[in-house]
Design a protein around this motif. Structure first.
Motif, mmCIF file in Angstrom:
data_model
loop_
_atom_site.group_PDB
_atom_site.id
_atom_site.type_symbol
_atom_site.label_atom_id
_atom_site.label_comp_id
_atom_site.label_asym_id
_atom_site.label_seq_id
_atom_site.Cartn_x
_atom_site.Cartn_y
_atom_site.Cartn_z
ATOM 1 N N LEU A 149 0.906 -1.049 -0.156
ATOM 2 C CA LEU A 149 -0.084 0.080 -0.075
ATOM 3 C C LEU A 149 0.987 1.264 -0.174
ATOM 4 C CD1 LEU A 149 -2.936 -0.968 2.421
ATOM 5 C CD2 LEU A 149 -2.717 -1.142 0.054
ATOM 6 N N LEU A 150 2.192 1.236 -0.254
ATOM 7 C CA LEU A 150 3.063 2.287 -0.092
ATOM 8 C C LEU A 150 3.122 2.866 -1.478
ATOM 9 C CD1 LEU A 150 5.003 4.092 1.574
ATOM 10 C CD2 LEU A 150 6.627 2.624 1.080
ATOM 11 N N VAL A 151 2.818 4.169 -1.751
ATOM 12 C CA VAL A 151 2.875 4.933 -2.767
ATOM 13 C C VAL A 151 4.057 5.804 -3.161
ATOM 14 C CG1 VAL A 151 1.732 6.365 -4.423
ATOM 15 C CG2 VAL A 151 0.496 4.600 -3.201
ATOM 16 N N GLY A 152 4.553 5.799 -4.341
ATOM 17 C CA GLY A 152 5.804 6.491 -4.497
ATOM 18 C C GLY A 152 5.463 7.949 -5.142
ATOM 19 N N PRO A 153 6.596 8.299 -5.341
ATOM 20 C CA PRO A 153 6.335 10.105 -5.872
ATOM 21 C C PRO A 153 5.817 9.969 -7.168
ATOM 22 C CG PRO A 153 8.760 9.738 -4.998
ATOM 23 C CD PRO A 153 8.061 8.344 -5.000
ATOM 24 N N GLY A 154 4.569 10.657 -7.303
ATOM 25 C CA GLY A 154 4.024 10.992 -8.512
ATOM 26 C C GLY A 154 2.790 9.851 -8.957
ATOM 27 N N GLU A 155 2.763 8.710 -8.225
ATOM 28 C CA GLU A 155 2.019 7.671 -8.261
ATOM 29 C C GLU A 155 0.458 7.991 -7.537
ATOM 30 O OE1 GLU A 155 3.631 4.274 -6.691
ATOM 31 O OE2 GLU A 155 5.186 3.973 -8.015
ATOM 32 N N ALA A 156 -0.628 7.545 -8.335
ATOM 33 C CA ALA A 156 -1.828 7.869 -7.582
ATOM 34 C C ALA A 156 -2.072 7.066 -6.563
ATOM 35 C CB ALA A 156 -3.014 7.119 -8.833
ATOM 36 N N LEU A 157 -2.802 8.036 -5.684
ATOM 37 C CA LEU A 157 -3.389 7.348 -4.305
ATOM 38 C C LEU A 157 -4.824 6.968 -4.766
ATOM 39 C CD1 LEU A 157 -2.066 10.054 -1.994
ATOM 40 C CD2 LEU A 157 -1.618 7.537 -1.607
ATOM 41 N N THR A 158 -5.061 5.475 -4.721
ATOM 42 C CA THR A 158 -6.246 5.036 -5.259
ATOM 43 C C THR A 158 -7.141 4.661 -3.911
ATOM 44 O OG1 THR A 158 -4.924 4.252 -7.168
ATOM 45 C CG2 THR A 158 -7.190 3.250 -6.839
ATOM 46 N N MET A 159 -8.121 5.227 -3.900
ATOM 47 C CA MET A 159 -9.103 4.643 -2.910
ATOM 48 C C MET A 159 -9.740 3.440 -3.508
ATOM 49 S SD MET A 159 -11.808 7.922 -2.874
ATOM 50 C CE MET A 159 -12.019 8.636 -4.801
ATOM 51 N N PRO A 160 -10.376 2.549 -2.603
ATOM 52 C CA PRO A 160 -11.064 1.526 -3.047
ATOM 53 C C PRO A 160 -12.374 1.742 -3.604
ATOM 54 C CG PRO A 160 -10.309 1.125 -0.809
ATOM 55 C CD PRO A 160 -10.150 2.554 -1.052
#
Length: 334
Positions: A149-160
């Motif tokens: 669940l760890l998101v890196g720089p620029g990647e989308a934060l995706t809600m369920p």
């Protein structure tokens, strides 16, 4: 004062490397491919992470702002086995953080009607900064997930698909690794977006656990050494190129009702969090939320969080996962 920062880089051909930055200057480190590898080397050699980084042969200079723009920077920590990277956090730890929570709960905050949230905040205010070597008040604690669940720089934060909301939480995160003998080492701090479902939490505070089971984003820089007492930054939401909400946020121990040491004690006092080789990303909380100001986020919004002495922001667009084929999750009897 300038601070050393470590960044993780992945070239277009997939080759991993580590970058050491100080002020505006940065260079690749030769002979090391990940932050975790360098941290384990520092533990084995009995030196600090800064000393281990400086001991590496300096490679070519690099423009980290250009690499950030090119999308080649990763989260500053990861693990080969995502199940051995744990995301956790503490809430109601910052001066003013109870105000936003109480707005969510729409309850009185005085006398006999004091909310559980306000009571926990006040207890932390009174006992969250104990004398060295003594145990202080324990904070609110929550689990977010593991390394997948760890998101890196620029990647989308995706809600369920089932989420009611996706909202930012501008924070500092402590980054830790557990040594072979169970000793816990703090590698440094990262700028973070802890990302939660505030509509779900507002419905019933006992659903806080559900609201926190979400992705989280880290900025690309790992701040080494003793962190500044005060960190001041800005959190904003950009929609279609226009800033629709912007607000300063404060962090660092001078702006908190708990010390880092007290929060760390109440997390790592549990044996299961001192498993050799594990990496922990622990979010320290915030007092600033767009949700508290009545903002409703939309897919495509970009969360941007920046704060000195970090030189690069946490910047991630908001997305929603596709709905599953089945309306409900079915468990089969075996």
């Amino acid at each position: 004062m300038t601070y050393l920062r470590l960044l993780q880089h992945r070239a277009p051909d997939g080759v991993r490397s580590v970058i050491l930055a100080e002020g505006d200057a940065a260079h690749f480190l030769q002979g090391v491919t990940t932050t975790r590898e360098l941290a384990l080397r520092a533990i084995a050699d009995g030196v600090t992470l800064s000393e281990a980084a400086k001991a590496c042969t300096a490679g070519e200079a690099v423009d980290i702002a250009a690499e950030f723009a090119a999308g080649t920077l990763l989260a500053p920590i990861d693990h080969d086995d995502s199940a051995h990277l744990l995301l956790t956090g503490t809430g109601l730890t910052h001066l003013g953080s109870a105000e936003g929570r109480n707005k969510m709960h729409a309850a009185a905050a005085s006398g006999e009607n004091v909310t559980d949230s306000m009571r926990m905040f006040l207890e932390g205010l009174e006992g969250g900064k104990p004398a060295a070597g003594t145990e202080g008040q324990q904070p609110e604690w929550f689990y977010k997930g593991d390394g997948q669940l760890l998101v890196g720089p620029g990647e989308a934060l995706t809600m369920p698909a089932f989420a009611k909301d996706g909202g930012e939480e501008p924070e500092l995160a402590g980054i830790y690794i557990v040594g072979e003998d169970g000793t816990v080492y703090r590698l440094g701090l990262a700028l973070a977006n802890e990302f939660s479902d505030h509509v779900t939490e507002r419905h019933n505070y006992l659903w806080l656990a559900h609201s926190k089971l979400r992705q989280a984003a880290l900025g690309p820089e790992l701040l080494l050494g003793t962190p500044p007492e005060k960190i001041e930054g800005t959190s904003k939401i950009v929609r279609d190129g226009e800033t629709i909400w912007e607000k300063p946020f404060l962090s660092g121990e001078a702006n908190m009702s708990h010390t880092f040491a007290n929060l760390e004690h109440h997390h790592f006092k549990y044996d299961l969090f001192r498993r050799a080789g594990d990496v922990h990303v622990h979010f320290f909380g915030t007092a600033t939320l767009s949700f508290s100001d009545g903002v409703t986020t939309q897919e495509g919004d970009v969360f941007e969080i920046s704060a000195a002495p970090f030189t690069l922001p946490v910047a991630n667009p908001l997305a929603r996962a596709a709905a599953p084929a089945a309306a409900t999750m079915t468990v089969k009897a075996l």
